[in-house]
Design a protein around this motif. Structure first.
Motif, mmCIF file in Angstrom:
data_model
loop_
_atom_site.group_PDB
_atom_site.id
_atom_site.type_symbol
_atom_site.label_atom_id
_atom_site.label_comp_id
_atom_site.label_asym_id
_atom_site.label_seq_id
_atom_site.Cartn_x
_atom_site.Cartn_y
_atom_site.Cartn_z
ATOM 1 N N ILE A 1 0.900 -0.973 0.024
ATOM 2 C CA ILE A 1 -0.081 -0.113 0.105
ATOM 3 C C ILE A 1 0.958 1.221 -0.001
ATOM 4 C CG2 ILE A 1 -2.014 -1.030 1.088
ATOM 5 C CD1 ILE A 1 -0.879 0.043 3.838
ATOM 6 N N ASP A 2 2.105 1.214 0.079
ATOM 7 C CA ASP A 2 3.079 2.453 0.247
ATOM 8 C C ASP A 2 4.321 1.705 0.242
ATOM 9 O OD1 ASP A 2 3.645 4.843 0.214
ATOM 10 O OD2 ASP A 2 3.327 5.042 2.300
ATOM 11 N N ASP A 3 5.190 2.935 -0.338
ATOM 12 C CA ASP A 3 6.698 2.291 -0.391
ATOM 13 C C ASP A 3 7.596 3.817 -0.629
ATOM 14 O OD1 ASP A 3 7.417 3.030 -3.236
ATOM 15 O OD2 ASP A 3 5.771 1.633 -3.419
ATOM 16 N N GLY A 4 8.846 3.327 -0.576
ATOM 17 C CA GLY A 4 9.706 4.906 -0.334
ATOM 18 C C GLY A 4 11.080 4.297 -0.507
ATOM 19 N N THR A 5 11.903 5.360 -0.604
ATOM 20 C CA THR A 5 13.473 5.299 -0.237
ATOM 21 C C THR A 5 13.823 6.347 0.742
ATOM 22 O OG1 THR A 5 13.452 4.468 -2.525
ATOM 23 C CG2 THR A 5 15.547 5.408 -1.675
ATOM 24 N N CYS A 6 14.686 5.859 1.380
ATOM 25 C CA CYS A 6 15.391 6.712 2.574
ATOM 26 C C CYS A 6 16.224 7.823 1.802
ATOM 27 C CB CYS A 6 16.091 5.892 3.594
ATOM 28 S SG CYS A 6 15.179 4.793 4.502
ATOM 29 N N LEU A 7 16.361 8.993 2.402
ATOM 30 C CA LEU A 7 17.192 10.213 1.571
ATOM 31 C C LEU A 7 18.910 9.830 1.847
ATOM 32 C CD1 LEU A 7 15.360 13.065 3.356
ATOM 33 C CD2 LEU A 7 15.109 12.139 0.889
ATOM 34 N N ALA A 8 19.415 10.282 1.285
ATOM 35 C CA ALA A 8 21.031 10.075 1.197
ATOM 36 C C ALA A 8 21.421 10.094 2.555
ATOM 37 C CB ALA A 8 21.579 10.998 0.234
ATOM 38 N N GLY A 9 22.275 9.150 2.934
ATOM 39 C CA GLY A 9 22.947 9.021 4.235
ATOM 40 C C GLY A 9 21.953 8.465 5.388
ATOM 41 N N TRP A 10 20.881 7.997 4.855
ATOM 42 C CA TRP A 10 19.916 7.423 5.676
ATOM 43 C C TRP A 10 19.588 5.992 5.289
ATOM 44 C CZ3 TRP A 10 16.503 10.048 9.884
ATOM 45 C CH2 TRP A 10 17.007 11.276 10.117
ATOM 46 N N MET A 11 19.111 5.095 6.161
ATOM 47 C CA MET A 11 19.062 3.595 5.837
ATOM 48 C C MET A 11 17.718 3.281 6.581
ATOM 49 S SD MET A 11 22.491 1.590 5.336
ATOM 50 C CE MET A 11 23.053 1.550 7.041
ATOM 51 N N PHE A 12 16.994 2.101 6.022
ATOM 52 C CA PHE A 12 15.770 1.795 6.541
ATOM 53 C C PHE A 12 16.105 0.887 7.726
ATOM 54 C CE2 PHE A 12 12.020 -0.740 7.014
ATOM 55 C CZ PHE A 12 11.000 0.031 7.243
ATOM 56 N N ASP A 13 15.512 1.074 9.021
ATOM 57 C CA ASP A 13 15.648 0.186 10.190
ATOM 58 C C ASP A 13 14.233 -0.869 10.269
ATOM 59 O OD1 ASP A 13 15.662 -1.159 12.605
ATOM 60 O OD2 ASP A 13 16.582 0.554 13.437
ATOM 61 N N LYS A 14 14.433 -1.973 9.843
ATOM 62 C CA LYS A 14 13.198 -2.875 9.580
ATOM 63 C C LYS A 14 12.933 -3.177 11.280
ATOM 64 C CE LYS A 14 16.558 -6.774 9.910
ATOM 65 N NZ LYS A 14 15.912 -7.527 11.117
ATOM 66 N N SER B 1 24.893 5.561 10.348
ATOM 67 C CA SER B 1 25.396 5.137 11.532
ATOM 68 C C SER B 1 24.588 4.694 12.554
ATOM 69 C CB SER B 1 26.194 6.515 12.235
ATOM 70 O OG SER B 1 25.253 7.622 12.583
ATOM 71 N N MET B 2 23.476 4.708 12.566
ATOM 72 C CA MET B 2 22.411 4.009 13.600
ATOM 73 C C MET B 2 22.080 2.815 13.210
ATOM 74 S SD MET B 2 22.930 6.399 15.953
ATOM 75 C CE MET B 2 21.631 5.807 17.299
ATOM 76 N N VAL B 3 21.943 2.396 11.722
ATOM 77 C CA VAL B 3 21.527 1.266 11.322
ATOM 78 C C VAL B 3 22.409 0.287 10.798
ATOM 79 C CG1 VAL B 3 19.641 0.205 9.728
ATOM 80 C CG2 VAL B 3 19.579 2.514 10.735
ATOM 81 N N GLU B 4 22.126 -1.186 11.190
ATOM 82 C CA GLU B 4 23.291 -2.157 10.624
ATOM 83 C C GLU B 4 22.245 -2.927 9.430
ATOM 84 O OE1 GLU B 4 25.579 -6.183 11.888
ATOM 85 O OE2 GLU B 4 24.684 -4.856 13.352
ATOM 86 N N CYS B 5 22.666 -2.627 8.171
ATOM 87 C CA CYS B 5 22.138 -3.118 7.181
ATOM 88 C C CYS B 5 22.189 -4.577 7.121
ATOM 89 C CB CYS B 5 22.319 -2.667 5.824
ATOM 90 S SG CYS B 5 21.572 -3.063 4.442
ATOM 91 N N PRO B 6 21.228 -5.703 7.205
ATOM 92 C CA PRO B 6 21.346 -6.805 7.139
ATOM 93 C C PRO B 6 21.873 -7.285 5.808
ATOM 94 C CG PRO B 6 18.974 -6.402 6.720
ATOM 95 C CD PRO B 6 20.007 -5.083 7.175
ATOM 96 N N PHE B 7 21.839 -6.781 4.681
ATOM 97 C CA PHE B 7 22.180 -7.215 3.445
ATOM 98 C C PHE B 7 23.666 -6.384 3.228
ATOM 99 C CE2 PHE B 7 17.862 -6.808 2.776
ATOM 100 C CZ PHE B 7 17.471 -8.208 2.308
ATOM 101 N N GLY B 8 24.541 -5.974 4.237
ATOM 102 C CA GLY B 8 25.806 -5.767 4.177
ATOM 103 C C GLY B 8 26.005 -4.234 3.554
#
Length: 350
Positions: free
Chosen positions: A60-73, A82-89
């Motif tokens: 129902i919705d989707d998006g992309t985090c801004l530069a320098g930010w990542m999505f925290d599941k 710096s606050m998120v550890e991406c599970p895909f490396g």
């Protein structure tokens, strides 16, 4: 020597073609069918893309985090990298999205290949024959200097937990009586107590009527004794009623290991047919069914399985007569008309 290989790599990149990374994981749509409504998940293969799942398992919705930010599941929000550890490396889907222009990255699919970032766009290429790309020196070197790392065995089940946060109860696509939960990246399966079934909406085990498996009231008809197989070869899971396009049974896993003699019967809602491959109710045009496809339709036309140029007239949910579109035309059940646009619904293909 390594320096010359790097120069050669840059020259090769001048003619490199752009293509997408091919991370293989569970499709977002399949994950959405498991998690509770309004859950936000990390798109497989990405660190910055997210999707929100709806009540019917749709996006129902989707998006992309801004530069320098990542999505925290785990929080369901974009946060500073710096606050998120991406599970895909790192971002396999758009690896150059947050990289500087001119950056070299390894190709996770091929240790002889590499990615060159040009204005945020990935350009893929490969080292000359016999050379591997060293991500530390950013150069093509001999295999003796940098051997290809051994690939880890994939775990399809745990790949779900790369996109879904911990402690979220999810439906099991293969069972009504169990649910799944991610715990520190590991997928665990829990069985409901006897006589109860999992409800994705309620996020807990409940009565059959409130479970995900019941889309209609159970019939009072006594199912035939062999519907769930024999005691020596029992069938567990969802199976077609072998009479209609929308009806199905759920054969429970019995504690004694024998066949379920009292399977639950249900029907997909109007406009949807049962799909045995995905264990779900899908749009009728996207399901192969050799039974009467006029089910649920009155005074309308339906596609005919096996020929997308033909149609059948439905009268009271039963096929009454057939027709065919003019040459080079196809019948589109959704628009109820013949069209020159190629129609390739699963509901009419051979």
């Amino acid at each position: 020597m390594a320096k010359s290989f790097l120069i050669l790599a840059i020259c090769v990149l001048c003619v490199a073609s752009i293509r997408a990374s091919s991370f293989v994981g569970m499709p977002v749509e399949d994950i959405c069918k498991m998690v509770p409504a309004f859950t936000k998940i990390l798109v497989p293969g990405s660190c910055i893309d997210w999707a929100e799942c709806g009540e019917d398992g749709e996006i129902i919705d989707d998006g992309t985090c801004l530069a320098g930010w990542m999505f925290d599941k785990n929080t369901g929000k974009c946060s500073k990298s710096s606050m998120v550890e991406c599970p895909f490396g790192y971002n396999l889907k758009k690896p150059c999205a947050s990289e500087k222009n001119g950056t070299f990255l390894r190709n996770p699919e091929d240790c002889t290949g590499y990615i060159y970032c040009k204005e945020g766009v990935e350009q893929y290429s490969a080292c000359p024959m016999g050379l591997n790309f060293n991500p530390e020196t950013k150069s093509c070197v001999y295999a003796s200097e940098y051997p290809c790392p051994e690939k880890e065995e994939g775990n399809e089940a745990n790949s779900i937990c790369l996109s879904v946060g911990d402690n979220i109860r999810m439906a099991d696509p293969n069972s009504c009586t169990t649910f799944k939960v991610c715990n520190k990246g590991v997928l665990k399966t829990t069985k409901c107590i006897a006589g109860s079934y999992f409800s994705r909406e309620l996020k807990r085990c409940s009565d059959w009527e409130e479970s995900d498996c019941a889309t209609a009231e159970p019939t009072t008809e006594e199912p035939w004794s062999s519907i769930c197989g024999t005691d020596d070869d029992p069938i567990v899971g969802f199976i077609s009623d072998e009479v209609t396009c929308s009806g199905y049974y759920y054969c429970d896993e019995m504690e004694n290991g024998k066949a379920d003699r009292n399977p639950k019967f249900a029907k997909c809602s109007n406009g949807k047919f049962f799909d045995a491959n995905s264990f779900s109710c899908k749009d009728r045009t996207n399901v192969r069914c050799l039974f009467d496809r006029c089910e649920g339709m009155d005074k309308r036309f339906a596609n005919i399985q096996g020929d997308c140029t033909k149609y059948t007239y439905c009268n009271g949910g039963v096929s009454s007569s057939e027709g065919s579109c003019p040459e080079d035309f196809y019948f589109d059940e959704k628009t109820q008309s013949c069209t020159k646009k190629v129609v390739s619904y699963l509901g009419c293909l051979e």
